[in-house]
Design a protein around this motif. Structure first.
Motif, PDB file in Angstrom:
ATOM      1  N   UNK A 127       1.309   7.229   5.436  1.00 41.24           N
ATOM      2  CA  UNK A 127       2.362   8.080   6.202  1.00 41.24           C
ATOM      3  C   UNK A 127       1.568   9.667   5.876  1.00 41.24           C
ATOM      4  N   UNK A 128       1.040   9.630   4.915  1.00 41.97           N
ATOM      5  CA  UNK A 128       0.198  11.050   4.328  1.00 41.97           C
ATOM      6  C   UNK A 128      -0.989  10.879   3.464  1.00 41.97           C
ATOM      7  N   UNK A 129      -2.016  10.235   4.027  1.00 46.29           N
ATOM      8  CA  UNK A 129      -3.199  10.117   3.173  1.00 46.29           C
ATOM      9  C   UNK A 129      -3.730  11.328   2.404  1.00 46.29           C
ATOM     10  N   UNK A 130      -3.593  12.424   3.010  1.00 50.43           N
ATOM     11  CA  UNK A 130      -3.823  13.816   2.316  1.00 50.43           C
ATOM     12  C   UNK A 130      -2.709  14.567   1.758  1.00 50.43           C
ATOM     13  N   UNK A 131      -1.695  13.975   1.593  1.00 52.38           N
ATOM     14  CA  UNK A 131      -0.619  14.339   0.918  1.00 52.38           C
ATOM     15  C   UNK A 131      -0.769  14.612  -0.522  1.00 52.38           C
ATOM     16  N   UNK A 132      -0.081  15.740  -0.993  1.00 51.44           N
ATOM     17  CA  UNK A 132      -0.273  16.043  -2.436  1.00 51.44           C
ATOM     18  C   UNK A 132       0.343  14.797  -3.465  1.00 51.44           C
ATOM     19  N   UNK A 133       1.216  14.134  -2.876  1.00 48.57           N
ATOM     20  CA  UNK A 133       1.512  12.877  -3.741  1.00 48.57           C
ATOM     21  C   UNK A 133       0.769  11.531  -3.279  1.00 48.57           C
ATOM     22  N   UNK A 134      -0.212  11.562  -2.527  1.00 45.49           N
ATOM     23  CA  UNK A 134      -0.994  10.484  -2.238  1.00 45.49           C
ATOM     24  C   UNK A 134      -1.597   9.645  -3.427  1.00 45.49           C
ATOM     25  N   UNK A 135      -2.168  10.513  -4.258  1.00 42.81           N
ATOM     26  CA  UNK A 135      -2.897   9.901  -5.562  1.00 42.81           C
ATOM     27  C   UNK A 135      -1.786   9.518  -6.573  1.00 42.81           C
ATOM     28  N   UNK A 136      -0.658   9.872  -6.553  1.00 45.88           N
ATOM     29  CA  UNK A 136       0.449   9.310  -7.271  1.00 45.88           C
ATOM     30  C   UNK A 136       0.918   8.034  -6.855  1.00 45.88           C
ATOM     31  N   UNK A 137       1.007   7.985  -5.617  1.00 44.31           N
ATOM     32  CA  UNK A 137       1.304   6.590  -4.953  1.00 44.31           C
ATOM     33  C   UNK A 137       0.201   5.675  -5.010  1.00 44.31           C
ATOM     34  N   UNK A 138      -0.868   6.075  -5.076  1.00 49.49           N
ATOM     35  CA  UNK A 138      -2.092   5.091  -5.089  1.00 49.49           C
ATOM     36  C   UNK A 138      -2.006   4.681  -6.572  1.00 49.49           C
ATOM     37  N   UNK A 139      -1.845   5.613  -7.736  1.00 49.10           N
ATOM     38  CA  UNK A 139      -1.660   5.256  -9.167  1.00 49.10           C
ATOM     39  C   UNK A 139      -0.400   3.994  -9.191  1.00 49.10           C
ATOM     40  N   UNK A 140       0.558   4.522  -8.576  1.00 48.46           N
ATOM     41  CA  UNK A 140       1.736   3.346  -8.588  1.00 48.46           C
ATOM     42  C   UNK A 140       1.406   2.089  -7.951  1.00 48.46           C
ATOM     43  N   UNK A 141       0.656   2.245  -6.706  1.00 49.73           N
ATOM     44  CA  UNK A 141       0.214   0.880  -6.126  1.00 49.73           C
ATOM     45  C   UNK A 141      -0.451   0.044  -6.929  1.00 49.73           C
ATOM     46  N   UNK A 142      -1.543   0.829  -7.745  1.00 47.26           N
ATOM     47  CA  UNK A 142      -2.522   0.020  -8.529  1.00 47.26           C
ATOM     48  C   UNK A 142      -2.068  -0.487  -9.613  1.00 47.26           C
ATOM     49  N   UNK A 143      -0.811  -0.021 -10.378  1.00 51.86           N
ATOM     50  CA  UNK A 143      -0.056  -0.456 -11.446  1.00 51.86           C
ATOM     51  C   UNK A 143       0.582  -1.763 -11.029  1.00 51.86           C
ATOM     52  N   UNK A 144       1.187  -1.657  -9.722  1.00 46.24           N
ATOM     53  CA  UNK A 144       1.862  -2.915  -9.135  1.00 46.24           C
ATOM     54  C   UNK A 144       1.019  -4.152  -9.098  1.00 46.24           C
ATOM     55  N   UNK A 145      -0.219  -3.717  -8.544  1.00 45.29           N
ATOM     56  CA  UNK A 145      -1.478  -4.749  -8.078  1.00 45.29           C
ATOM     57  C   UNK A 145      -1.830  -5.384  -9.268  1.00 45.29           C
ATOM     58  N   UNK A 146      -2.004  -4.548 -10.322  1.00 41.31           N
ATOM     59  CA  UNK A 146      -2.208  -5.117 -11.674  1.00 41.31           C
ATOM     60  C   UNK A 146      -1.264  -5.963 -12.258  1.00 41.31           C
ATOM     61  N   UNK A 147      -0.077  -5.700 -11.898  1.00 36.82           N
ATOM     62  CA  UNK A 147       0.977  -6.624 -12.710  1.00 36.82           C
ATOM     63  C   UNK A 147       0.988  -7.592 -11.818  1.00 36.82           C
ATOM     64  N   UNK A 148       0.591  -7.843 -10.524  1.00 39.26           N
ATOM     65  CA  UNK A 148       0.536  -8.993  -9.695  1.00 39.26           C
ATOM     66  C   UNK A 148      -0.615  -9.801  -9.869  1.00 39.26           C
ATOM     67  N   UNK A 149      -1.682  -9.408 -10.695  1.00 40.75           N
ATOM     68  CA  UNK A 149      -2.797  -9.931 -11.062  1.00 40.75           C
ATOM     69  C   UNK A 149      -4.119  -9.684  -9.954  1.00 40.75           C
ATOM     70  N   UNK A 150      -3.868  -8.719  -9.224  1.00 41.10           N
ATOM     71  CA  UNK A 150      -4.774  -8.136  -8.015  1.00 41.10           C
ATOM     72  C   UNK A 150      -5.588  -7.193  -8.566  1.00 41.10           C
ATOM     73  N   UNK A 151      -6.508  -7.549  -9.480  1.00 40.97           N
ATOM     74  CA  UNK A 151      -7.067  -6.541 -10.522  1.00 40.97           C
ATOM     75  C   UNK A 151      -8.224  -5.800  -9.280  1.00 40.97           C
ATOM     76  N   UNK A 152      -8.864  -6.535  -8.593  1.00 38.98           N
ATOM     77  CA  UNK A 152      -9.928  -6.036  -7.817  1.00 38.98           C
ATOM     78  C   UNK A 152      -9.322  -4.989  -6.977  1.00 38.98           C
ATOM     79  N   UNK A 153      -8.214  -5.204  -6.195  1.00 39.70           N
ATOM     80  CA  UNK A 153      -7.551  -4.105  -5.286  1.00 39.70           C
ATOM     81  C   UNK A 153      -7.252  -3.011  -6.051  1.00 39.70           C
ATOM     82  N   UNK A 154      -6.818  -3.260  -7.358  1.00 35.75           N
ATOM     83  CA  UNK A 154      -6.294  -2.192  -8.312  1.00 35.75           C
ATOM     84  C   UNK A 154      -7.460  -1.301  -8.650  1.00 35.75           C
TER      85      UNK A 154
END
Length: 237
Positions: A149-176
């Motif tokens: 919804x807001x790829x250029x938002x000031x919270x976009x990188x924070x959301x990406x960090x959170x998503x990457x952590x979740x992907x790691x936890x799900x074993x999807x390390x390449x996407x993370x």
């Protein structure tokens, strides 16, 4: 041409101010008075709003517990200060492990103050609560929605960090790893840069074969362009 000038002069000479004022003066006076009252009301409203804003800010500065913070939100429900009070409330709830209350408070911010800067961070925090509760699938969905919804938002990188952590936890390390690289590409000024780099190094280290010769024991993966040249983490024995 001369005839037109004579006609205009005749009309001017025939104009009678007293007659005109008798016919239109009352309406003109009413309009002037109405404009004056409107201007006074606007000035008074601005003064009251400014004064109320100062009072709300002062109340928030002295609010030190849940009860006083809630009182600020009730006394100034539409003020931006109320959003800040709610944010502080949510933080207190979270630190005390009251996740349900935390989530409902962040929802209030996003719902009641959609244009406030805290509304976007509240959405990230809601996803963070799901992540903290172990609901990685739900958290991933929320983080993805924020990013899309807001790829250029000031919270976009924070959301990406959170998503990457979740992907790691799900074993999807390449996407993370790809998400960490996107954060690194945004530059070293990002507050998430160092953390993303460290996570990126760990993922690349873990991706190495378990059995390698001693001469190639250290990771040789090249950091993404623009990444800070931090020392590699020690290899696991």
């Amino acid at each position: 041409m001369a005839r037109d000038a004579q006609d205009e002069l005749r009309i001017t000479n025939q104009f009678n101010f007293e007659v005109f004022w008798a016919e239109h003066g009352k309406r003109i006076t009413t309009a002037v008075v109405a404009i004056g009252i409107l201007g006074f009301v606007l000035l008074y409203w601005q003064h009251q709003s400014s004064q109320q804003g100062e009072q709300a800010a002062d109340r928030l500065a002295h609010a030190t517990d849940l009860a006083s913070l809630e009182q600020v939100t009730r006394d100034y429900p539409k003020s931006p200060v109320a959003a800040e009070a709610l944010s502080r409330l949510a933080d207190v709830y979270y630190r005390n492990g009251k996740y349900a209350e935390t989530a409902s408070t962040y929802e209030r911010i996003a719902r009641d103050f959609p244009t406030h800067p805290l509304a976007e961070s509240a959405k990230v925090s809601l996803a963070g609560i799901l992540e903290a509760q172990g609901n990685l699938e739900g958290a991933s969905t929320q983080y993805s929605q924020i990013i899309n919804s807001g790829p250029n938002s000031y919270v976009a990188n924070a959301a990406k960090m959170g998503l990457a952590r979740c992907l790691e936890g799900q074993g999807r390390k390449k996407e993370a790893r790809q998400l960490y690289e996107e954060i690194l590409a945004s530059g070293q000024n990002s507050p998430w840069f160092s953390q993303a780099y460290l996570q990126w190094v760990v993922l690349n280290r873990d991706a190495l074969p378990e059995k390698v010769e001693e001469s190639s024991a250290k990771p040789t993966t090249t950091p993404p362009q623009g990444a800070l040249q931090l020392p590699s983490l020690p290899s696991t024995p």
